[in-house]
Every structure is written in structure tokens, then in C-alpha cells.
Design an enzyme around this catalytic site. Structure first.
Site, PDB file in Angstrom:
ATOM      1  N   SER A 226       0.860  -1.187   0.000  1.00 20.69           N
ATOM      2  CA  SER A 226       0.000   0.000   0.000  1.00 20.69           C
ATOM      3  C   SER A 226       0.890   1.229   0.000  1.00 20.69           C
ATOM      4  O   SER A 226       2.084   1.154   0.319  1.00 20.69           O
ATOM      5  CB  SER A 226      -0.883  -0.018   1.250  1.00 20.69           C
ATOM      6  OG  SER A 226      -1.495   1.229   1.471  1.00 20.69           O
TER       7      SER A 226
ATOM      8  N   TYR B  74      -1.807  -0.072  10.609  1.00 15.16           N
ATOM      9  CA  TYR B  74      -1.830  -0.570   9.234  1.00 15.16           C
ATOM     10  C   TYR B  74      -0.531  -0.187   8.527  1.00 15.16           C
ATOM     11  O   TYR B  74       0.080  -1.005   7.832  1.00 15.16           O
ATOM     12  CB  TYR B  74      -3.037   0.013   8.507  1.00 15.16           C
ATOM     13  CG  TYR B  74      -3.239  -0.512   7.106  1.00 15.16           C
ATOM     14  CD1 TYR B  74      -3.768  -1.776   6.887  1.00 15.16           C
ATOM     15  CD2 TYR B  74      -2.905   0.264   5.999  1.00 15.16           C
ATOM     16  CE1 TYR B  74      -3.963  -2.264   5.606  1.00 15.16           C
ATOM     17  CE2 TYR B  74      -3.093  -0.209   4.715  1.00 15.16           C
ATOM     18  CZ  TYR B  74      -3.623  -1.470   4.524  1.00 15.16           C
ATOM     19  OH  TYR B  74      -3.797  -1.946   3.248  1.00 15.16           O
TER      20      TYR B  74
END
Length: 274
Positions: free
Chosen positions: A138, A151
Site C-alpha cells: 500500500s 496498518y
């Protein structure tokens, strides 16, 4: 027909990737944590007019990973040609708002689960002298963003672990790529925004985050699926594939002065006041 295992294939990026690769002629084995999820994936494939296989797998359970890979080995004549480590969860929230159990769940799924499946898939690829491993990272793996620290921590660690792996297995015929999307319109994103912590000192920042994502107009998961296809079909795949303008901004942020990045993020997310 080249076989591809896709973890977390029952929705969002995983499902889009399974359907895209099936349409391109790959033998797809999509994993699901529940029977209901497997049925959902099978129904989506039938509606699309493509064929794929499903298998139950919980990447947080080592026994489940071993059992699933044994079954996959039987289905693929010795082991899959490629593994797409897509399974992941997000528990957004400021550092102070995320409990230890939730933080551990993120790392267990996004990092250790990926490592388990990679470790199990590698021996067959080595024996064949070829294979592909695609890790779903990501923009959060490039730059640490406020209100989503755990995250980001997992994706930063995944980037480092994947870089180490790629260097360790160079010359084996197995290629490893990282996919780095920005905001993608998936259930994980929408559910995460919907379940941000309430009644905390960060409520104004959470509202700003929701507005930011809404203004950006997230890309659909299909664009990520097509990028995964590129990583699997390129003669020599790239080490990293960025997707969307957030990924481009993330790369720039790594080069910019930290003070400037801090100020920009605090301003955008209304974090300039304690």
C-alpha cells in the site's frame, strides 16, 4: 495452465484479481475464511462466465495454512506457480485509540499471515526454477499516515521483509513484486471509515479523513487487478508497482523534508491543535 493462489479472494481487490486472472486463462485458487465467502466468490465467477477453484484458509492459523497448502499442492501438480498475498485487514484509528488486541490482529493477518503463505509456497517454486510472488502492500508501506498507524506499521514491515526476500532468492527463478495502491474503493476502506473510533480527542481529524477520501474519489479494485496481471505476465516483473496519485505522493513524501511532510499531514487532517 499456470496456477495462481490468491488469498483473501472473497471481496474487493482479491475478488477482482481472481476474476481478472481467470479471464486471462490462469488456473485460479481463491482462498476464503468461510464457506459463505467461498460461495460468494464462486457465484461471482459464474456470473462473470469464468472458472476458478476455492479453498478454505485462515492466514492467521498456521495449521490452516499448512492444510490449505497441502490441498493446493495436490490441485496444482506439486505447488502453485504464483502466490498473490492479498488477505488483509485494517483497524484505523489514532495510536491512542487502537487497543493492543486490534493492533496484533492487523500484524498477524497482514504481515505474519503473508509470511506463512510465502514460506509454504516457495519450496515448489524453487524446485521448478520459476514462480511469482506478489505482495499486496500500500502507499501506507511508503509513508506513515496519521490515524492509521498500525496498518502502516504492518505494510512498512511487509515492504522490508519483501525486499529482503527478493535479495535472498535472486537467481532462483522466483520473482517477487510489491503492489502499492493508494485509496481503493473496497469494503475494507468503507468499513474502516465507518467504524473509526467515536468520542475521542481525534473526532475532528477522523471527520477530515472521511472528507479527504470522499474528495479523492477512490479507484476501483479492477485497476489493482490489472496491475497484478502485469506483475504475473511481464517477462521480468518490476519490484514495485504504484497505483494512483496517492502512491506517487507517497514516493515524493519519502524524499521531502520530514518537517514539511509532518506539517502537510497535520494541516490536511486538522491535527495542528492538541
Amino acid at each position: 495452465m499456470k496456477s495462481v493462489v490468491i488469498t483473501g479472494a472473497t471481496s474487493g481487490i482479491g475478488m477482482a484479481t481472481a476474476l481478472e486472472l481467470s479471464a486471462r486463462g490462469f488456473q485460479i485458487i481463491g482462498t476464503a475464511r468461510t464457506t459463505e465467502g467461498a460461495e460468494k466468490l464462486a457465484a461471482a465467477a459464474a456470473e462473470r462466465g469464468v472458472e476458478l477453484h476455492t479453498i478454505l484458509l485462515d492466514v492467521t492459523d498456521p495449521d490452516s495454512c499448512r492444510t490449505a497448502m497441502a490441498d493446493i499442492t495436490d490441485m496444482t501438480d506439486g505447488g502453485p506457480w504464483a502466490l498473490v498475498n492479498n488477505a488483509g485487514i485494517a483497524v484505523p484509528g489514532a495510536f491512542e485509540d487502537v487497543c493492543e488486541n486490534d493492533a496484533w490482529a492487523v500484524l498477524e493477518t497482514n504481515l505474519l499471515g503473508t509470511a506463512r503463505m510465502t514460506r509454504l509456497a516457495l519450496p515448489a517454486m524453487r524446485r521448478r526454477g520459476e514462480g511469482r510472488i506478489v505482495q499486496m502492500s500500500s502507499v501506507a508501506g511508503l509513508v506513515a499516515m496519521p490515524l492509521n498507524g498500525w496498518y502502516c506499521a504492518g505494510k512498512h514491515a511487509l515492504e522490508a521483509l519483501t525486499d529482503a526476500l527478493r535479495r535472498e532468492i535472486a537467481g532462483s527463478g522466483v520473482h517477487v513484486s510489491l503492489i502499492e495502491p493508494g485509496f481503493i474503493d473496497t469494503p475494507m476502506l468503507t468499513d474502516g471509515l465507518r467504524h473509526l473510533p467515536a468520542h475521542t480527542r481525534y473526532e475532528t481529524a477522523y471527520a477530515a479523513m472521511r472528507r479527504l477520501v470522499a474528495r479523492r474519489g477512490p479507484l476501483g479494485p479492477e485497476v489493482v487487478a490489472r496491475t497484478v496481471a502485469k506483475a504475473l505476465t511481464a517477462p521480468v516483473p518490476r519490484r514495485r508497482y504504484g497505483i494512483g496519485h496517492e502512491a506517487a505522493l507517497g514516493r515524493l513524501a519519502r524524499l521531502a523534508p520530514p518537517a514539511a511532510v509532518d506539517l502537510t499531514m497535520r494541516t490536511v487532517l486538522r491535527l495542528n491543535r492538541s
